[in-house]
Design a protein around this motif. Structure first.
Motif, PDB file in Angstrom:
ATOM      1  N   MET A  84       0.995  -1.033  -0.080  1.00  0.00           N
ATOM      2  CA  MET A  84       0.061  -0.018  -0.159  1.00  0.00           C
ATOM      3  C   MET A  84       0.819   1.297   0.053  1.00  0.00           C
ATOM      4  SD  MET A  84      -2.758   1.352   2.759  1.00  0.00           S
ATOM      5  CE  MET A  84      -3.288  -0.116   2.965  1.00  0.00           C
ATOM      6  N   LYS A  85       0.468   2.307  -0.908  1.00  0.00           N
ATOM      7  CA  LYS A  85       1.242   3.298  -0.860  1.00  0.00           C
ATOM      8  C   LYS A  85       0.436   4.517  -0.104  1.00  0.00           C
ATOM      9  CE  LYS A  85       4.017   6.376  -3.935  1.00  0.00           C
ATOM     10  NZ  LYS A  85       3.619   7.630  -4.754  1.00  0.00           N
ATOM     11  N   LEU A  86       1.485   4.851   1.084  1.00  0.00           N
ATOM     12  CA  LEU A  86       0.681   5.840   2.070  1.00  0.00           C
ATOM     13  C   LEU A  86       1.626   7.153   1.826  1.00  0.00           C
ATOM     14  CD1 LEU A  86      -1.069   6.203   4.620  1.00  0.00           C
ATOM     15  CD2 LEU A  86       0.692   5.052   5.708  1.00  0.00           C
ATOM     16  N   THR A  87       0.883   8.202   1.828  1.00  0.00           N
ATOM     17  CA  THR A  87       1.479   9.372   1.539  1.00  0.00           C
ATOM     18  C   THR A  87       1.026  10.775   2.708  1.00  0.00           C
ATOM     19  OG1 THR A  87      -0.088  10.432  -0.317  1.00  0.00           O
ATOM     20  CG2 THR A  87       2.232   9.525  -0.746  1.00  0.00           C
ATOM     21  N   LEU A  88       1.935  11.378   2.962  1.00  0.00           N
ATOM     22  CA  LEU A  88       1.750  12.347   4.091  1.00  0.00           C
ATOM     23  C   LEU A  88       1.969  13.797   3.386  1.00  0.00           C
ATOM     24  CD1 LEU A  88       3.788  11.538   7.352  1.00  0.00           C
ATOM     25  CD2 LEU A  88       1.425  12.329   7.495  1.00  0.00           C
ATOM     26  N   VAL A  89       0.775  14.556   3.508  1.00  0.00           N
ATOM     27  CA  VAL A  89       1.061  15.752   2.454  1.00  0.00           C
ATOM     28  C   VAL A  89       2.136  16.744   3.390  1.00  0.00           C
ATOM     29  CG1 VAL A  89       0.001  17.757   1.805  1.00  0.00           C
ATOM     30  CG2 VAL A  89      -1.260  15.565   1.771  1.00  0.00           C
ATOM     31  N   ASN A  90       3.097  17.058   2.769  1.00  0.00           N
ATOM     32  CA  ASN A  90       4.189  17.853   3.118  1.00  0.00           C
ATOM     33  C   ASN A  90       4.057  19.537   2.879  1.00  0.00           C
ATOM     34  OD1 ASN A  90       6.375  18.885   4.351  1.00  0.00           O
ATOM     35  ND2 ASN A  90       7.902  18.113   2.745  1.00  0.00           N
ATOM     36  N   TYR A  91       3.578  20.267   3.848  1.00  0.00           N
ATOM     37  CA  TYR A  91       3.246  21.620   3.645  1.00  0.00           C
ATOM     38  C   TYR A  91       3.793  22.338   4.659  1.00  0.00           C
ATOM     39  CZ  TYR A  91      -0.761  21.310   6.636  1.00  0.00           C
ATOM     40  OH  TYR A  91      -1.764  21.323   7.534  1.00  0.00           O
ATOM     41  N   GLY A  92       4.873  21.855   5.404  1.00  0.00           N
ATOM     42  CA  GLY A  92       5.427  22.736   6.472  1.00  0.00           C
ATOM     43  C   GLY A  92       4.797  22.551   7.675  1.00  0.00           C
ATOM     44  N   ALA A  93       3.737  21.861   7.932  1.00  0.00           N
ATOM     45  CA  ALA A  93       2.821  21.741   9.169  1.00  0.00           C
ATOM     46  C   ALA A  93       3.534  20.796   9.951  1.00  0.00           C
ATOM     47  CB  ALA A  93       1.490  21.487   8.901  1.00  0.00           C
ATOM     48  N   GLY A  94       3.973  21.174  11.270  1.00  0.00           N
ATOM     49  CA  GLY A  94       4.596  20.136  12.026  1.00  0.00           C
ATOM     50  C   GLY A  94       3.941  18.927  12.427  1.00  0.00           C
ATOM     51  N   ASN A  95       4.528  18.239  13.341  1.00  0.00           N
ATOM     52  CA  ASN A  95       4.173  16.876  14.027  1.00  0.00           C
ATOM     53  C   ASN A  95       4.240  15.712  12.983  1.00  0.00           C
ATOM     54  OD1 ASN A  95       3.310  15.734  16.603  1.00  0.00           O
ATOM     55  ND2 ASN A  95       1.242  15.565  15.634  1.00  0.00           N
ATOM     56  N   ILE A  96       5.094  15.750  12.094  1.00  0.00           N
ATOM     57  CA  ILE A  96       5.150  14.642  10.898  1.00  0.00           C
ATOM     58  C   ILE A  96       5.796  13.299  11.576  1.00  0.00           C
ATOM     59  CG2 ILE A  96       5.918  14.052   8.834  1.00  0.00           C
ATOM     60  CD1 ILE A  96       3.893  16.224   8.413  1.00  0.00           C
ATOM     61  N   LYS A  97       6.862  13.479  12.232  1.00  0.00           N
ATOM     62  CA  LYS A  97       7.590  12.272  12.800  1.00  0.00           C
ATOM     63  C   LYS A  97       6.588  11.125  13.675  1.00  0.00           C
ATOM     64  CE  LYS A  97      11.638  12.234  10.944  1.00  0.00           C
ATOM     65  NZ  LYS A  97      11.375  11.455   9.663  1.00  0.00           N
ATOM     66  N   SER A  98       5.773  11.764  14.771  1.00  0.00           N
ATOM     67  CA  SER A  98       5.105  10.944  15.399  1.00  0.00           C
ATOM     68  C   SER A  98       4.055  10.208  14.693  1.00  0.00           C
ATOM     69  CB  SER A  98       4.123  11.693  16.505  1.00  0.00           C
ATOM     70  OG  SER A  98       3.438  12.733  15.922  1.00  0.00           O
ATOM     71  N   ILE A  99       3.508  10.804  13.321  1.00  0.00           N
ATOM     72  CA  ILE A  99       2.601  10.167  12.457  1.00  0.00           C
ATOM     73  C   ILE A  99       3.283   8.944  11.750  1.00  0.00           C
ATOM     74  CG2 ILE A  99       0.948  10.478  10.550  1.00  0.00           C
ATOM     75  CD1 ILE A  99       0.323  13.405  11.587  1.00  0.00           C
ATOM     76  N   GLN A 100       4.448   9.409  11.222  1.00  0.00           N
ATOM     77  CA  GLN A 100       5.446   8.363  10.449  1.00  0.00           C
ATOM     78  C   GLN A 100       5.600   7.177  11.747  1.00  0.00           C
ATOM     79  OE1 GLN A 100       8.503  10.943   8.933  1.00  0.00           O
ATOM     80  NE2 GLN A 100       7.764  10.215   7.028  1.00  0.00           N
ATOM     81  N   PHE A 101       5.950   7.494  12.768  1.00  0.00           N
ATOM     82  CA  PHE A 101       6.144   6.216  13.682  1.00  0.00           C
ATOM     83  C   PHE A 101       4.967   5.620  14.076  1.00  0.00           C
ATOM     84  CE2 PHE A 101       9.807   9.113  15.408  1.00  0.00           C
ATOM     85  CZ  PHE A 101      10.902   8.692  14.449  1.00  0.00           C
TER      86      PHE A 101
END
Length: 193
Positions: A1-18
């Motif tokens: 499954m291809k899962l993407t996180l929209v990157n627009y400079g809004a924080g808290n990305i790492k905890s979602i990836q983990f």
């Protein structure tokens, strides 16, 4: 499954990836329209200020792309609020995916609401295996008003929509990636939609 996180400079990305790594999935952080369109599931995260976030979305053209997506899309916190018609934060027009406005809590309560609160009136496959009055972790000063697209509510000064659904679009005000086992179950449910 291809899962993407929209990157627009809004924080808290790492905890979602983990959180997705714990479920066995790699969430790719990207602002590339082709990559986003080609993915099976899209996460639209957000921690920060609405006006600034919307400016960044416009600069990259993502404000035009996100409402046209056909696969399941999950907005988290500010991501969900930006999917609404309008937010009082910075008097910012939203993406209009959810037909509801975002208001600020009054000064009668401690703002931001920070910590654990319950979700009730659960009405979606997103909440499969989640019991009524389950606790979720929240940090927010603004809330989506109650509306027809509400699939969960929380109470803080008043009852508000803590989750929304419209076709393939879902939004949660709380942070599933910080909400222990129940939050992990919601992310798993989203992957299975």
């Amino acid at each position: 499954m291809k899962l993407t996180l929209v990157n627009y400079g809004a924080g808290n990305i790492k905890s979602i990836q983990f959180a997705f790594q714990r479920l066995g999935f790699e969430a790719v952080l990207t602002n590339n329209p082709e990559e986003i369109v080609a993915s099976d599931k899209v996460i639209f995260p957000g921690v920060g200020e609405a006006r600034n976030a919307m400016t960044k979305l416009k600069q990259s053209g993502l404000d035009q792309l996100i409402p046209t997506l056909k696969q399941p899309v999950l907005g988290i916190c500010l991501g969900m609020q930006l999917m609404c018609n309008h937010t009082e934060e910075g008097n910012t027009p939203g993406l209009g995916i959810f037909d509801v406005n975002v208001k600020r809590f009054s000064n009668k309560v401690k703002v931001p609401q920070m910590g654990w609160n319950t979700i009730s009136n659960l009405k979606s496959d997103l909440f499969k295996g989640i019991k009524e009055k389950e606790y979720m972790y929240l940090v927010h000063s603004y809330y989506a008003e109650q509306c027809d697209e509400s699939i969960a509510t929380s109470d803080y000064e008043l009852e508000y929509a803590s989750a929304l659904e419209n076709d393939n679009f879902f939004g949660v005000q709380f942070h599933p990636e910080k909400s222990s086992k129940a939050g992990e179950q919601i992310l798993k449910n989203f992957l299975e939609l």
